[in-house]
Design an enzyme around this catalytic site. Structure first.
Site, PDB file in Angstrom:
ATOM      1  N   ASP A   1       8.479   4.656   6.749  1.00 10.85           N
ATOM      2  CA  ASP A   1       8.007   4.036   7.980  1.00 10.85           C
ATOM      3  C   ASP A   1       8.670   4.812   9.119  1.00 10.85           C
ATOM      4  OD1 ASP A   1       6.814   2.040   9.699  1.00 10.85           O
ATOM      5  OD2 ASP A   1       8.830   1.189   9.902  1.00 10.85           O
TER       6      ASP A   1
ATOM      7  N   ASP B   1       9.217   3.710  12.984  1.00 12.36           N
ATOM      8  CA  ASP B   1      10.081   2.932  13.876  1.00 12.36           C
ATOM      9  C   ASP B   1      11.047   2.064  13.071  1.00 12.36           C
ATOM     10  OD1 ASP B   1       8.681   4.003  16.050  1.00 12.36           O
ATOM     11  OD2 ASP B   1       7.229   2.365  16.041  1.00 12.36           O
TER      12      ASP B   1
END
Length: 175
Positions: A8, A10
């Site tokens: 991922d 952020d």
């Protein structure tokens, strides 16, 4: 078949909702978390493809354009590459959170597309996320899904940051 780590963006690679930045809506807002480049470089050296799979609903909500998002991702990849950390591909769902598309995590379409495109062996691959939708997406396709920063009962393992997760991945791969 290839092995891969799906990251991922952020909260795993860069700061979000921190003292310096709330959301990354321009490249100047991208601040790497400590140890990220080194961790990705270790995965590269171990032969993993590195994929970034990220929900970027800010595009669908009008906070940034597709071009701005592409600029952020090119900047991120360039800066990491300067440290010897290479990203194989970055895939983003730009739909707004309420569109209920298949690619937005917890949907798994981004993962499925990359698995198919790169002939990824899910039994030799991992996902690292910081939120429940990341873990749900990885679990849906049968990848060991690791949580950083937070904890989640459905995560295979939880770690405080990407560096810790990578150390565990490299050990787990040997088992």
């Amino acid at each position: 078949m290839n092995k891969a780590v799906f990251l991922d963006r952020d909260g795993v690679i860069n700061e979000v909702k921190s003292n310096r930045v709330k959301f990354v809506n321009r490249k100047e807002d991208l601040y790497f978390l400590e140890g990220v480049a080194e961790a990705i470089k270790k995965l590269n050296e171990a032969g993993f493809h590195i994929f970034v799979v990220t929900n970027q609903g800010g595009v669908g909500l009008g906070y940034m354009t597709e071009e701005t998002l592409e600029d952020i991702h090119q900047h991120m990849a360039r800066e990491l590459a300067k440290e010897g950390a290479n990203i194989t591909e970055i895939m983003a769902c730009t739909h707004s959170p309420h569109e209920n598309c298949y690619c937005r995590k917890p949907g798994s379409q981004m993962l499925l597309d990359l698995i198919d495109d790169y002939d990824v062996d899910i039994m030799k691959s991992y996902l690292v996320g910081d939120r429940e939708p990341d873990i749900e997406a990885g679990n849906a396709v049968g990848i060991k899904s690791l949580m950083v920063v937070n904890t989640h009962p459905e995560a295979y393992k939880c770690f405080k940051n990407l560096s810790e997760a990578v150390e565990w991945i490299l050990e787990d791969e040997k088992a």
